[in-house]
Design an enzyme around this catalytic site. Structure first.
Site, PDB file in Angstrom:
ATOM      1  N   GLN A 248       5.776   2.241  -7.283  1.00 11.82           N
ATOM      2  CA  GLN A 248       6.491   2.256  -5.969  1.00 11.82           C
ATOM      3  C   GLN A 248       7.112   1.044  -5.959  1.00 11.82           C
ATOM      4  O   GLN A 248       8.030   0.988  -4.963  1.00 11.82           O
ATOM      5  CB  GLN A 248       5.656   2.551  -5.012  1.00 11.82           C
ATOM      6  CG  GLN A 248       4.692   1.608  -4.411  1.00 11.82           C
ATOM      7  CD  GLN A 248       3.667   1.994  -3.534  1.00 11.82           C
ATOM      8  OE1 GLN A 248       2.624   3.091  -3.706  1.00 11.82           O
ATOM      9  NE2 GLN A 248       3.748   1.512  -2.154  1.00 11.82           N
TER      10      GLN A 248
ATOM     11  N   CYS B 291       4.070   5.261  -1.237  1.00  8.95           N
ATOM     12  CA  CYS B 291       3.018   5.688  -1.697  1.00  8.95           C
ATOM     13  C   CYS B 291       2.995   7.155  -1.713  1.00  8.95           C
ATOM     14  O   CYS B 291       2.579   8.219  -2.316  1.00  8.95           O
ATOM     15  CB  CYS B 291       1.636   5.066  -1.510  1.00  8.95           C
ATOM     16  SG  CYS B 291       1.483   5.382   0.544  1.00  8.95           S
TER      17      CYS B 291
ATOM     18  N   HIS C 133      -2.983   4.973   2.437  1.00  2.00           N
ATOM     19  CA  HIS C 133      -2.552   4.883   1.004  1.00  2.00           C
ATOM     20  C   HIS C 133      -2.630   6.121   0.653  1.00  2.00           C
ATOM     21  O   HIS C 133      -3.632   6.896   0.697  1.00  2.00           O
ATOM     22  CB  HIS C 133      -3.294   3.815   0.009  1.00  2.00           C
ATOM     23  CG  HIS C 133      -2.482   3.756  -1.160  1.00  2.00           C
ATOM     24  ND1 HIS C 133      -1.204   3.499  -1.254  1.00  2.00           N
ATOM     25  CD2 HIS C 133      -3.244   3.654  -2.494  1.00  2.00           C
ATOM     26  CE1 HIS C 133      -1.102   3.309  -2.518  1.00  2.00           C
ATOM     27  NE2 HIS C 133      -2.312   3.309  -3.146  1.00  2.00           N
TER      28      HIS C 133
END
Length: 324
Positions: free
Chosen positions: A105, A111, A248
């Protein structure tokens, strides 16, 4: 020979600049001291992983994470029996490889886009029964066109993959910026891959996650990242120290009951961790990391073809475990 399920795709080589600099680039002196302290803490705690300098050791937390912690709004995935699961499973070796390589990324809190795109790539391989095919779909379209978020973070939005879908990477190569949907190649909507349906996997136990993983394929899931995780190089991760870095999104691809860990695909580049993947202890479902505890999402199509593929894969997994 590698199989291709669509035409030539533009390959963008990111050698030496996967996220935040080259693997050989020296990290800051303060970071080096932090890693030395972490190594001591890992040894003192008897944790089963190795820490060291990585491509993201000096990265800003917001560049590495970016998942909104708001609940995913959508249907629940049909419940799956937790009985008869194999003691170990990995979609990279389940009668073939149904997981695409780890990507990066870079300096963008996207993410969420990478986890959903990686899950779609696995869905394409699995649904077409084409393990090992060269599938590389456009995270930039997910980032710039879906409305689900930006480089400052975003939410899981599988509905976009059902209604619109994603084209090959060449239609809009990843640039690690918010971008504009108008910059995508003209007519990209006619090149997309979509999911037939999706659902939220009820969390709370490793057995539920494992059952859904085996039934539905790789799952987009969530975790809370702490700064020690940036320095992960190998082994079975369990949080030892470090400040909270952010929510995340990652892709769950396998598990191992004997050693009690999940196998997960990250989006910090193939040079980080174990070729871009990591193993994480089941115990981290109940720690501050809260792995898989916020939500997980399954993509599925249903139908007899899926059931036949499920059965074949389970039989092959069982055969491998028995050493035949």
């Amino acid at each position: 020979m590698k199989k291709h399920i669509y035409g030539p795709v533009l390959l963008v080589l990111l050698s030496g600049s996967l996220c935040c600099g080259s693997a050989s680039a020296a990290v800051k002196e303060a970071t080096k001291a932090e890693i030395l302290d972490l190594q001591d803490n890992i040894a003192a705690a008897g944790a089963g992983w190795v820490a060291g300098e990585t491509e993201v050791s000096d990265a800003e937390n917001a560049e590495l994470t970016g998942l909104s912690l708001s609940p995913v709004k959508g249907p629940l995935a049909p419940e799956v029996s937790e009985k008869g699961l194999p003691p170990a499973f990995d979609w990279r070796s389940a009668g073939g490889n149904f997981v695409t390589p780890a990507r990066s990324q870079k300096k963008c809190g996207s993410c969420w886009a990478f986890a959903m795109t990686g899950a779609l790539e696995s869905y394409v391989l699995r649904n077409g029964n084409t393990p090992g095919a060269d599938v590389d779909l456009s995270e930039q379209v997910m980032l710039s066109c879906s409305g689900a978020g930006s480089c400052k973070g975003g939410a899981l939005y599988p509905s976009y993959l059902k209604s619109t879908g994603l084209p090959p990477e060449a239609a809009y190569p990843y640039a690690a910026v918010n971008g504009s949907c108008s910059a995508a190649a003209a007519g990209w909507q006619s090149l997309v891959y979509k999911i037939a349906d999706w659902g939220v996997v009820a969390g709370g136990s490793s057995a539920r996650l494992k059952a859904a993983l085996v039934k539905y394929g790789p799952l987009t899931t969530s975790m809370l990242v702490y700064e020690d995780f940036k320095h992960y190089k190998s082994g079975v991760y369990s949080r030892v120290s470090g400040k909270y870095a952010g929510g995340h999104a990652v892709l769950l691809v396998g598990y191992n009951d004997a050693e009690e860990y999940f196998i997960v695909k990250n989006s910090w580049g193939p040079a980080w961790g174990e070729e871009g993947f990591f193993r994480i202890a089941y115990s981290e479902m109940r720690s501050r990391v809260f792995f898989g505890g916020l939500y997980s999402v399954a993509y599925y199509s249903g139908g007899k073809s899926d059931e036949k593929l499920d059965q074949r894969i389970l039989e092959e997994a069982d055969s491998l475990m028995r050493g035949r």
